[in-house]
Design an enzyme around this catalytic site. Structure first.
Site, PDB file in Angstrom:
ATOM      1  N   SER A 128       3.643   0.169   0.905  1.00 17.40           N
ATOM      2  CA  SER A 128       2.980  -1.116   1.149  1.00 17.40           C
ATOM      3  C   SER A 128       1.592  -1.141   0.542  1.00 17.40           C
ATOM      4  CB  SER A 128       2.866  -1.392   2.641  1.00 17.40           C
ATOM      5  OG  SER A 128       2.143  -2.599   2.833  1.00 17.40           O
ATOM      6  N   LYS A 182       9.059   0.351   7.220  1.00 19.53           N
ATOM      7  CA  LYS A 182       8.445  -0.566   6.252  1.00 19.53           C
ATOM      8  C   LYS A 182       8.910  -2.003   6.522  1.00 19.53           C
ATOM      9  CE  LYS A 182       6.359  -2.064   2.459  1.00 19.53           C
ATOM     10  NZ  LYS A 182       6.996  -3.237   1.955  1.00 19.53           N
ATOM     11  N   HIS A 185       7.040  -3.250   9.454  1.00 19.88           N
ATOM     12  CA  HIS A 185       5.668  -3.518   8.967  1.00 19.88           C
ATOM     13  C   HIS A 185       5.606  -4.925   8.373  1.00 19.88           C
ATOM     14  CE1 HIS A 185       2.977  -3.969   5.538  1.00 19.88           C
ATOM     15  NE2 HIS A 185       2.115  -3.188   6.160  1.00 19.88           N
ATOM     16  N   ASN A 186       6.568  -5.246   7.518  1.00 19.88           N
ATOM     17  CA  ASN A 186       6.555  -6.564   6.877  1.00 19.88           C
ATOM     18  C   ASN A 186       6.790  -7.678   7.897  1.00 19.88           C
ATOM     19  OD1 ASN A 186       6.425  -4.931   4.620  1.00 19.88           O
ATOM     20  ND2 ASN A 186       7.676  -6.301   3.391  1.00 19.88           N
ATOM     21  N   GLU A 189       3.648  -8.260   9.554  1.00 20.76           N
ATOM     22  CA  GLU A 189       2.793  -8.965   8.584  1.00 20.76           C
ATOM     23  C   GLU A 189       3.070 -10.480   8.631  1.00 20.76           C
ATOM     24  OE1 GLU A 189       2.963  -7.100   4.616  1.00 20.76           O
ATOM     25  OE2 GLU A 189       3.307  -9.096   3.823  1.00 20.76           O
TER      26      GLU A 189
HETATM   27  P1  NBP Z   1      10.536  -5.697 -10.119  1.00 16.77           P
HETATM   28  O1  NBP Z   1      11.064  -5.788  -8.727  1.00 16.77           O
HETATM   29  O2  NBP Z   1      10.203  -6.948 -10.829  1.00 16.77           O
HETATM   30  O3  NBP Z   1      11.588  -4.878 -11.003  1.00 16.77           O
HETATM   31  C1  NBP Z   1      11.405  -4.712 -12.397  1.00 16.77           C
HETATM   32  C2  NBP Z   1      11.784  -3.312 -12.823  1.00 16.77           C
HETATM   33  O4  NBP Z   1      13.153  -3.037 -12.468  1.00 16.77           O
HETATM   34  C3  NBP Z   1      11.686  -3.124 -14.322  1.00 16.77           C
HETATM   35  O5  NBP Z   1      11.197  -1.832 -14.580  1.00 16.77           O
HETATM   36  C4  NBP Z   1      13.141  -3.267 -14.758  1.00 16.77           C
HETATM   37  O6  NBP Z   1      13.429  -2.654 -15.985  1.00 16.77           O
HETATM   38  C5  NBP Z   1      13.816  -2.541 -13.645  1.00 16.77           C
HETATM   39  N1  NBP Z   1      15.266  -2.742 -13.566  1.00 16.77           N
HETATM   40  C6  NBP Z   1      15.990  -3.822 -13.218  1.00 16.77           C
HETATM   41 BR1  NBP Z   1      15.268  -5.464 -12.833  1.00 16.77          BR
HETATM   42  N2  NBP Z   1      17.305  -3.624 -13.230  1.00 16.77           N
HETATM   43  C7  NBP Z   1      17.452  -2.355 -13.635  1.00 16.77           C
HETATM   44  C8  NBP Z   1      18.595  -1.540 -13.878  1.00 16.77           C
HETATM   45  N3  NBP Z   1      19.829  -2.022 -13.670  1.00 16.77           N
HETATM   46  N4  NBP Z   1      18.393  -0.277 -14.306  1.00 16.77           N
HETATM   47  C9  NBP Z   1      17.145   0.188 -14.500  1.00 16.77           C
HETATM   48  N5  NBP Z   1      16.023  -0.526 -14.268  1.00 16.77           N
HETATM   49  C10 NBP Z   1      16.174  -1.790 -13.847  1.00 16.77           C
HETATM   50  O7  NBP Z   1       9.252  -4.713 -10.162  1.00 16.77           O
HETATM   51  P2  NBP Z   1       8.002  -4.599  -9.175  1.00 16.77           P
HETATM   52  O8  NBP Z   1       7.465  -5.929  -8.782  1.00 16.77           O
HETATM   53  O9  NBP Z   1       7.110  -3.623  -9.851  1.00 16.77           O
HETATM   54  O10 NBP Z   1       8.606  -3.937  -7.860  1.00 16.77           O
HETATM   55  C11 NBP Z   1       9.292  -2.685  -7.884  1.00 16.77           C
HETATM   56  C12 NBP Z   1       9.808  -2.399  -6.478  1.00 16.77           C
HETATM   57  O11 NBP Z   1       8.699  -2.287  -5.582  1.00 16.77           O
HETATM   58  C13 NBP Z   1      10.715  -3.482  -5.892  1.00 16.77           C
HETATM   59  O12 NBP Z   1      11.734  -2.891  -5.143  1.00 16.77           O
HETATM   60  C14 NBP Z   1       9.792  -4.254  -4.985  1.00 16.77           C
HETATM   61  O13 NBP Z   1      10.487  -4.891  -3.924  1.00 16.77           O
HETATM   62  C15 NBP Z   1       8.881  -3.144  -4.465  1.00 16.77           C
HETATM   63  N6  NBP Z   1       7.579  -3.579  -3.984  1.00 16.77           N
HETATM   64  C16 NBP Z   1       6.874  -4.511  -4.660  1.00 16.77           C
HETATM   65  C17 NBP Z   1       5.633  -4.910  -4.191  1.00 16.77           C
HETATM   66  C18 NBP Z   1       4.821  -5.910  -4.945  1.00 16.77           C
HETATM   67  O14 NBP Z   1       3.751  -6.281  -4.459  1.00 16.77           O
HETATM   68  N7  NBP Z   1       5.264  -6.355  -6.102  1.00 16.77           N
HETATM   69  C19 NBP Z   1       5.111  -4.327  -3.034  1.00 16.77           C
HETATM   70  C20 NBP Z   1       5.822  -3.359  -2.378  1.00 16.77           C
HETATM   71  C21 NBP Z   1       7.064  -2.995  -2.868  1.00 16.77           C
HETATM   72  P3  NBP Z   1      13.309  -3.504 -17.371  1.00 16.77           P
HETATM   73  O15 NBP Z   1      11.878  -3.475 -17.731  1.00 16.77           O
HETATM   74  O16 NBP Z   1      14.174  -2.754 -18.314  1.00 16.77           O
HETATM   75  O17 NBP Z   1      13.822  -4.889 -17.071  1.00 16.77           O
END
Ligand code: NBP
Length: 479
Positions: A128, A182, A185-186, A189
């Protein structure tokens, strides 16, 4: 093999986490992304990180020291399954795969079981703090085996946020325990955000103050017992002026709140565990209600109270709202911890609730001073059945409950929705009630379904012959 840790998935969260890891003494970080352009982009933008790039999963595995440890940060769901599948093909027994995404905990339980069959450790870790947390220090909630924690613990401790000298990470429990915590937690939130929004709305409509003036009130609250990240950013959002219209930004943002599903998971899980998380549920439903413009467009014509809402003593009203917010917040956290306790019992996790409250003090979205009070409450009594009954919280209710009632009455009289304030107060009155009308519900259930009832004055299970002569008989317990 020269990296001690790897990251798969280099979107915003993964690249920031990789940079965080690389910035800590002793870490060398291997990176991989499905499409190599992203890997190249991260390499070019951050030469200082000394990343070891890989263009295939084989290369990625070869660049990692054993036991190989990789954190997956990809889109939750099918993306995560695809990466796990690929990694299990190139990793060996004893290696560790960490899913740092927002997985639904039953998926984590399933994945852990499957991956374990190949001798590889699988750890679901809730992370988080959003992008900034990933880069500078998140709050981390890892599950998984004790064996994996030996290797993973020092790495995660090195990148976690620090609160009062302690890293905001602890081994929550086995398999899905980390993602479960987690999730809650959400959910908390959601409740915290909704309560703050209700407080803002009541003050604005009751006093006519501008968003900027209310920002000052929140900033002031942030110096006292409500001090928290969410109160702090609320002041920032309320103070923001829209560049194109010159109006407060909050007045030009469409009033429809989105959701990514973790609040709903928290409520669905609570329903199946039989835990009343009414504050979290109302907050989740409030977002749903806001997001149905077609319904709101017709319902806007329904009658409301005739009289305008005016507050005579502004300062007293604002203080009442502050107290109502604090009391409702305590209810929401108490309900959330209740859900963690029930989840731990259901899934066999040994979760230290005090440790959970401590790792939420830094890095995460609900970070707050107040979490120390929760840690104290569990330190005094690890088996506390209802968190909000701990002495410190009971004292808050003594100070706040009358104000809380005045605020809920004012909201109802003025026709201002305050679902989280009022449902929290109902929960408070329900849980402290000497006797509940549940007795009547049980009587009704016995009437139409012969569901039986217990008596207050003797042991056993009973049924009244409602369609017969209405005498009472002893019966099998059918609930
Ligand atoms: P995203 O949730 O937008 O995911 C994008 C990533 O997933 C890219 O690296 C993409 O690769 C990869 N990907 C996908 Br889509 N399908 C794939 C597959 N079949 N094989 C391999 N790679 C694949 O990214 P994010 O916003 O950085 O979040 C990452 C994780 O963290 C998520 O689970 C999210 O819920 C969690 N999270 C996010 C936050 C936040 O604030 N954003 C906070 C806490 C947790 P590509 O580049 O090749 O398309």
């Amino acid at each position: 093999a020269s990296a001690n840790i790897g990251v798969v998935g280099l979107a915003v969260m993964g690249s920031n986490l990789a940079r965080n890891l690389a910035s800590r003494e002793g870490n060398t970080v291997a990176i991989f992304n499905r499409s190599y352009e992203k890997t190249q982009g991260v390499l070019d933008a951050h030469p200082e990180a000394g990343f070891i790039p890989a263009s295939t999963y084989e290369e990625f595995a070869a660049s990692l020291q054993k036991p190989r440890t990789a954190i997956i940060m990809v889109k939750a769901g099918a993306g995560t399954d695809a990466v796990i599948q690929a990694l299990t093909e190139v990793f060996e027994p004893g290696d560790i795969i960490v899913d740092g995404g927002n997985a639904y905990f039953p998926d984590t339980i399933r994945r852990e079981k499957t991956v374990r069959e190949s001798g590889i450790n699988f750890v679901g870790a809730g992370i988080s703090g959003g992008e900034e947390g990933a880069l500078l220090g998140p709050s981390i909630m890892p599950g998984g085996s004790d064996e994996s924690w030996v290797t993973l613990g020092p790495i995660l401790r090195s990148i976690a946020a620090v609160a009062e000298g302690e890293p905001c990470v602890t081994h929550i429990g086995h398999d899905g325990a980390g993602h479960f915590v987690k999730m809650v937690h959400n959910g908390i939130e959601y409740a915290d955000m909704q309560l703050i929004a209700e407080a803002y709305d009541l003050i604005r409509r009751g006093t006519g103050k501008s968003p900027a003036e209310i920002a000052d009130i929140f900033a002031e609250w942030n110096t006292g017992e409500l001090e928290s990240y969410l109160i702090e950013i609320t002041a920032e959002v309320l103070r923001q002026v829209d560049a194109s219209t010159g109006k407060p930004l909050v007045d030009v943002i469409l009033d429809q709140a989105g959701a990514k599903g973790t609040g709903a998971w928290t409520v669905q899980t609570a329903l199946s565990l039989g835990v009343p998380v009414s504050g979290i549920a109302e907050a989740t439903f409030a977002r749903s209600l806001s997001s149905h413009p077609e319904q709101r467009a017709v319902a806007v014509n329904l009658p409301g109270p005739d009289n305008a809402f005016t507050v005579t003593d502004e300062a007293a009203f604002i203080e009442d709202v502050r107290l109502a917010l604090y009391a409702s917040k305590i209810v929401a956290y108490s309900q959330g911890f209740d859900e963690i306790r029930a989840g731990a019992a259901e899934y066999g996790w040994n979760i230290d609730l005090g440790a959970v409250s401590k790792i939420w003090r830094g890095g995460c979205i609900i970070r707050a001073q107040f979490l120390n009070r929760i840690a104290d409450a569990y330190a005094d009594n690890t088996d506390l059945p209802v968190l909000m009954t701990a002495p410190y919280f009971a004292e808050v209710f003594t100070r706040a409950q009358e104000a809380w009632r005045r605020v809920v009455i004012a909201a109802a009289t003025a026709g201002i929705p305050a679902p989280a304030f009022s449902s929290s107060l109902s929960y408070y009155d329900g849980i402290r009630a000497d006797r509940l009308p549940a007795a009547l519900v049980q009587g009704q259930r016995d009437f139409f379904g012969a569901h039986t009832y217990k008596r207050i004055d003797k042991e056993g299970t009973f049924h009244t012959l409602w369609s017969g002569d209405r005498t009472e008989i002893e019966a099998e317990d059918t609930h």
